[in-house]
Design a protein around this motif. Structure first.
Motif, PDB file in Angstrom:
ATOM      1  N   THR A  39      47.593  47.670  17.411  1.00  0.00           N
ATOM      2  CA  THR A  39      46.371  46.893  17.609  1.00  0.00           C
ATOM      3  C   THR A  39      45.186  47.613  16.976  1.00  0.00           C
ATOM      4  OG1 THR A  39      45.579  47.842  19.701  1.00  0.00           O
ATOM      5  CG2 THR A  39      47.296  46.167  19.834  1.00  0.00           C
ATOM      6  N   ALA A  40      44.283  46.830  16.435  1.00  0.00           N
ATOM      7  CA  ALA A  40      43.032  47.312  15.849  1.00  0.00           C
ATOM      8  C   ALA A  40      42.265  46.090  15.393  1.00  0.00           C
ATOM      9  CB  ALA A  40      43.279  48.257  14.676  1.00  0.00           C
ATOM     10  N   ARG A  41      41.012  46.270  15.036  1.00  0.00           N
ATOM     11  CA  ARG A  41      40.219  45.137  14.556  1.00  0.00           C
ATOM     12  C   ARG A  41      40.559  44.777  13.110  1.00  0.00           C
ATOM     13  NH1 ARG A  41      34.384  47.352  16.138  1.00  0.00           N
ATOM     14  NH2 ARG A  41      35.435  49.212  15.362  1.00  0.00           N
ATOM     15  N   ARG A  42      40.975  45.758  12.333  1.00  0.00           N
ATOM     16  CA  ARG A  42      41.240  45.512  10.903  1.00  0.00           C
ATOM     17  C   ARG A  42      42.672  45.023  10.715  1.00  0.00           C
ATOM     18  NH1 ARG A  42      38.881  51.072   8.471  1.00  0.00           N
ATOM     19  NH2 ARG A  42      40.128  51.862  10.198  1.00  0.00           N
ATOM     20  N   ALA A  43      42.809  43.711  10.666  1.00  0.00           N
ATOM     21  CA  ALA A  43      44.130  43.095  10.606  1.00  0.00           C
ATOM     22  C   ALA A  43      44.926  43.542   9.382  1.00  0.00           C
ATOM     23  CB  ALA A  43      43.998  41.577  10.609  1.00  0.00           C
ATOM     24  N   ASP A  44      44.267  43.657   8.246  1.00  0.00           N
ATOM     25  CA  ASP A  44      44.988  44.013   7.018  1.00  0.00           C
ATOM     26  C   ASP A  44      45.635  45.386   7.125  1.00  0.00           C
ATOM     27  OD1 ASP A  44      42.406  45.134   7.073  1.00  0.00           O
ATOM     28  OD2 ASP A  44      42.328  45.305   4.882  1.00  0.00           O
ATOM     29  N   ARG A  45      44.951  46.323   7.764  1.00  0.00           N
ATOM     30  CA  ARG A  45      45.482  47.688   7.900  1.00  0.00           C
ATOM     31  C   ARG A  45      46.731  47.715   8.781  1.00  0.00           C
ATOM     32  NH1 ARG A  45      42.193  52.234   7.115  1.00  0.00           N
ATOM     33  NH2 ARG A  45      40.637  51.858   5.510  1.00  0.00           N
ATOM     34  N   ILE A  46      46.654  47.082   9.951  1.00  0.00           N
ATOM     35  CA  ILE A  46      47.810  47.153  10.862  1.00  0.00           C
ATOM     36  C   ILE A  46      48.970  46.292  10.364  1.00  0.00           C
ATOM     37  CG2 ILE A  46      46.548  47.869  12.918  1.00  0.00           C
ATOM     38  CD1 ILE A  46      46.507  44.959  13.828  1.00  0.00           C
ATOM     39  N   GLU A  47      48.664  45.227   9.651  1.00  0.00           N
ATOM     40  CA  GLU A  47      49.742  44.416   9.065  1.00  0.00           C
ATOM     41  C   GLU A  47      50.486  45.201   7.992  1.00  0.00           C
ATOM     42  OE1 GLU A  47      47.632  40.940   7.870  1.00  0.00           O
ATOM     43  OE2 GLU A  47      47.501  40.140   9.919  1.00  0.00           O
ATOM     44  N   ALA A  48      49.743  45.970   7.192  1.00  0.00           N
ATOM     45  CA  ALA A  48      50.380  46.807   6.172  1.00  0.00           C
ATOM     46  C   ALA A  48      51.243  47.882   6.812  1.00  0.00           C
ATOM     47  CB  ALA A  48      49.314  47.435   5.277  1.00  0.00           C
ATOM     48  N   LEU A  49      50.758  48.481   7.911  1.00  0.00           N
ATOM     49  CA  LEU A  49      51.529  49.511   8.591  1.00  0.00           C
ATOM     50  C   LEU A  49      52.767  48.918   9.250  1.00  0.00           C
ATOM     51  CD1 LEU A  49      51.971  52.373   9.578  1.00  0.00           C
ATOM     52  CD2 LEU A  49      50.313  51.940  11.421  1.00  0.00           C
ATOM     53  N   ALA A  50      52.630  47.752   9.860  1.00  0.00           N
ATOM     54  CA  ALA A  50      53.792  47.094  10.463  1.00  0.00           C
ATOM     55  C   ALA A  50      54.852  46.800   9.409  1.00  0.00           C
ATOM     56  CB  ALA A  50      53.362  45.808  11.161  1.00  0.00           C
ATOM     57  N   LYS A  51      54.418  46.365   8.237  1.00  0.00           N
ATOM     58  CA  LYS A  51      55.363  46.092   7.139  1.00  0.00           C
ATOM     59  C   LYS A  51      56.052  47.371   6.698  1.00  0.00           C
ATOM     60  CE  LYS A  51      55.622  44.204   2.447  1.00  0.00           C
ATOM     61  NZ  LYS A  51      54.847  43.648   1.300  1.00  0.00           N
ATOM     62  N   GLU A  52      55.281  48.456   6.579  1.00  0.00           N
ATOM     63  CA  GLU A  52      55.839  49.751   6.187  1.00  0.00           C
ATOM     64  C   GLU A  52      56.919  50.204   7.168  1.00  0.00           C
ATOM     65  OE1 GLU A  52      54.492  54.245   7.049  1.00  0.00           O
ATOM     66  OE2 GLU A  52      52.947  53.055   6.032  1.00  0.00           O
ATOM     67  N   LEU A  53      56.628  50.097   8.444  1.00  0.00           N
ATOM     68  CA  LEU A  53      57.575  50.541   9.466  1.00  0.00           C
ATOM     69  C   LEU A  53      58.804  49.646   9.517  1.00  0.00           C
ATOM     70  CD1 LEU A  53      55.049  51.469  12.303  1.00  0.00           C
ATOM     71  CD2 LEU A  53      56.375  53.037  10.875  1.00  0.00           C
ATOM     72  N   THR A  54      58.592  48.352   9.376  1.00  0.00           N
ATOM     73  CA  THR A  54      59.716  47.413   9.395  1.00  0.00           C
ATOM     74  C   THR A  54      60.646  47.654   8.219  1.00  0.00           C
ATOM     75  OG1 THR A  54      58.376  45.738  10.528  1.00  0.00           O
ATOM     76  CG2 THR A  54      60.348  44.974   9.392  1.00  0.00           C
ATOM     77  N   GLU A  55      60.071  47.879   7.059  1.00  0.00           N
ATOM     78  CA  GLU A  55      60.885  48.146   5.871  1.00  0.00           C
ATOM     79  C   GLU A  55      61.642  49.460   5.981  1.00  0.00           C
ATOM     80  OE1 GLU A  55      58.117  47.856   2.653  1.00  0.00           O
ATOM     81  OE2 GLU A  55      58.258  45.648   2.544  1.00  0.00           O
ATOM     82  N   ALA A  56      61.152  50.369   6.828  1.00  0.00           N
ATOM     83  CA  ALA A  56      61.837  51.642   7.059  1.00  0.00           C
ATOM     84  C   ALA A  56      62.891  51.528   8.156  1.00  0.00           C
ATOM     85  CB  ALA A  56      60.821  52.715   7.429  1.00  0.00           C
ATOM     86  N   GLY A  57      63.079  50.317   8.678  1.00  0.00           N
ATOM     87  CA  GLY A  57      64.120  50.096   9.676  1.00  0.00           C
ATOM     88  C   GLY A  57      63.658  50.185  11.114  1.00  0.00           C
ATOM     89  N   HIS A  58      62.330  50.231  11.335  1.00  0.00           N
ATOM     90  CA  HIS A  58      61.794  50.314  12.686  1.00  0.00           C
ATOM     91  C   HIS A  58      61.302  48.944  13.142  1.00  0.00           C
ATOM     92  CE1 HIS A  58      62.144  54.575  12.155  1.00  0.00           C
ATOM     93  NE2 HIS A  58      61.232  54.613  11.201  1.00  0.00           N
ATOM     94  N   SER A  59      60.979  48.827  14.421  1.00  0.00           N
ATOM     95  CA  SER A  59      60.448  47.592  14.964  1.00  0.00           C
ATOM     96  C   SER A  59      58.945  47.746  15.170  1.00  0.00           C
ATOM     97  CB  SER A  59      61.120  47.261  16.308  1.00  0.00           C
ATOM     98  OG  SER A  59      60.561  46.099  16.870  1.00  0.00           O
ATOM     99  N   ALA A  60      58.173  46.912  14.494  1.00  0.00           N
ATOM    100  CA  ALA A  60      56.716  47.033  14.565  1.00  0.00           C
ATOM    101  C   ALA A  60      56.067  45.659  14.449  1.00  0.00           C
ATOM    102  CB  ALA A  60      56.199  47.946  13.466  1.00  0.00           C
ATOM    103  N   THR A  61      55.046  45.439  15.246  1.00  0.00           N
ATOM    104  CA  THR A  61      54.304  44.182  15.244  1.00  0.00           C
ATOM    105  C   THR A  61      52.813  44.480  15.197  1.00  0.00           C
ATOM    106  OG1 THR A  61      56.002  43.162  16.640  1.00  0.00           O
ATOM    107  CG2 THR A  61      53.887  42.021  16.484  1.00  0.00           C
TER     108      THR A  61
END
Length: 257
Positions: A39-61
């Protein structure tokens, strides 16, 4: 030895996850087997991080959220039946003026983000943490919450309040299946903390760390948070203070100039 989180307690909510300590903590907890909610106010930042973690095989939203907006926080909490970990990391400092000339709006913003933001998330998610049967509240405070320094009164006051919030909550919920951990970092060099404090003045921000050979990094703090969270359930790390070796106190820092 750290153990993998149980199925009932494997969701970890991290506030202020768009950069710095929050983003580093989300990465570490994901690697430790948690399903991280960013969670954070900057949606683009956390969406990019969630994508990074998901692509690494982790669960992130990613979930864009302003922790000072209580209605939005309550709506966010309604999405969960249980969670295992809440990392209250959202916060920050504004200005470094003496009490006599400090901007009251800076004080207000720091109090609302650091203190009321932590209160909002903790109140909204505490029933979900208890329902997991093995919950953990983490408050990322600061050494500023333990002792003061000139030019820091507004931030120090907010972090003192966060420290007291954590200490009091621990007393009030003892006997329930929820731990309250406080991590209090000293000098941490991140991309944004000092820059935000000095309204984007990179020269002033750089002077904070000038001559300090090795200030703490966001990953150092994230490592400490993850270590504390992954202790056995009966072990509560009430307060962990961490500083770089060059920093003896908030007012005494060795600088190689």
């Amino acid at each position: 030895m750290a153990s993998a989180p149980s199925a009932a307690s494997r969701i970890a909510v991290v506030t202020g996850a768009s950069s710095g300590i929050g983003a580093a903590t989300a990465r570490r907890l994901a690697e430790a087997g948690y399903r991280v909610v960013l969670t954070a106010r900057r949606a683009d930042r956390i969406e990019a991080l969630a994508k990074e973690l998901t692509e690494a095989g982790h669960s992130a939203t990613a979930y864009p959220l302003d922790v000072t907006d209580r209605a939005a926080v309550d709506e966010f909490a309604g999405a969960f039946r249980t969670i295992g970990v809440l990392v209250n990391n959202a916060g920050g400092a504004l200005g470094a003026d003496p009490v006599a000339s400090a901007d009251p709006e800076h004080w207000r913003t720091m109090y609302e983000t650091n203190v009321l933001g932590t209160l909002n998330l903790t109140q909204a998610l505490l029933p979900k943490l208890e329902a997991s049967g093995d919950g953990t509240v983490v408050v990322v405070s600061s050494t500023a919450g333990l002792s003061t320094y000139e030019g820091g009164a507004g931030y120090v006051a907010a972090k003192h309040a966060e420290h007291v919030l954590a200490e009091t909550l621990r007393l009030e919920i003892v006997g329930k299946p929820v731990r309250v951990l406080e991590i209090a970092p000293g000098m941490v060099k991140t991309d944004e903390f000092a820059l935000t404090r000095f309204a984007g003045d990179s020269e002033k921000a750089a002077k904070v760390y000038e001559g300090v050979a090795a200030p703490l990094t966001a990953d150092d703090v994230a490592d400490s948070i993850t270590w504390a969270v992954t202790r056995p359930s009966h072990v509560n790390i009430d307060l962990m203070v961490l500083r770089p070796r060059a920093q003896a106190s908030n007012t005494k820092v060795h600088r190689e100039l």
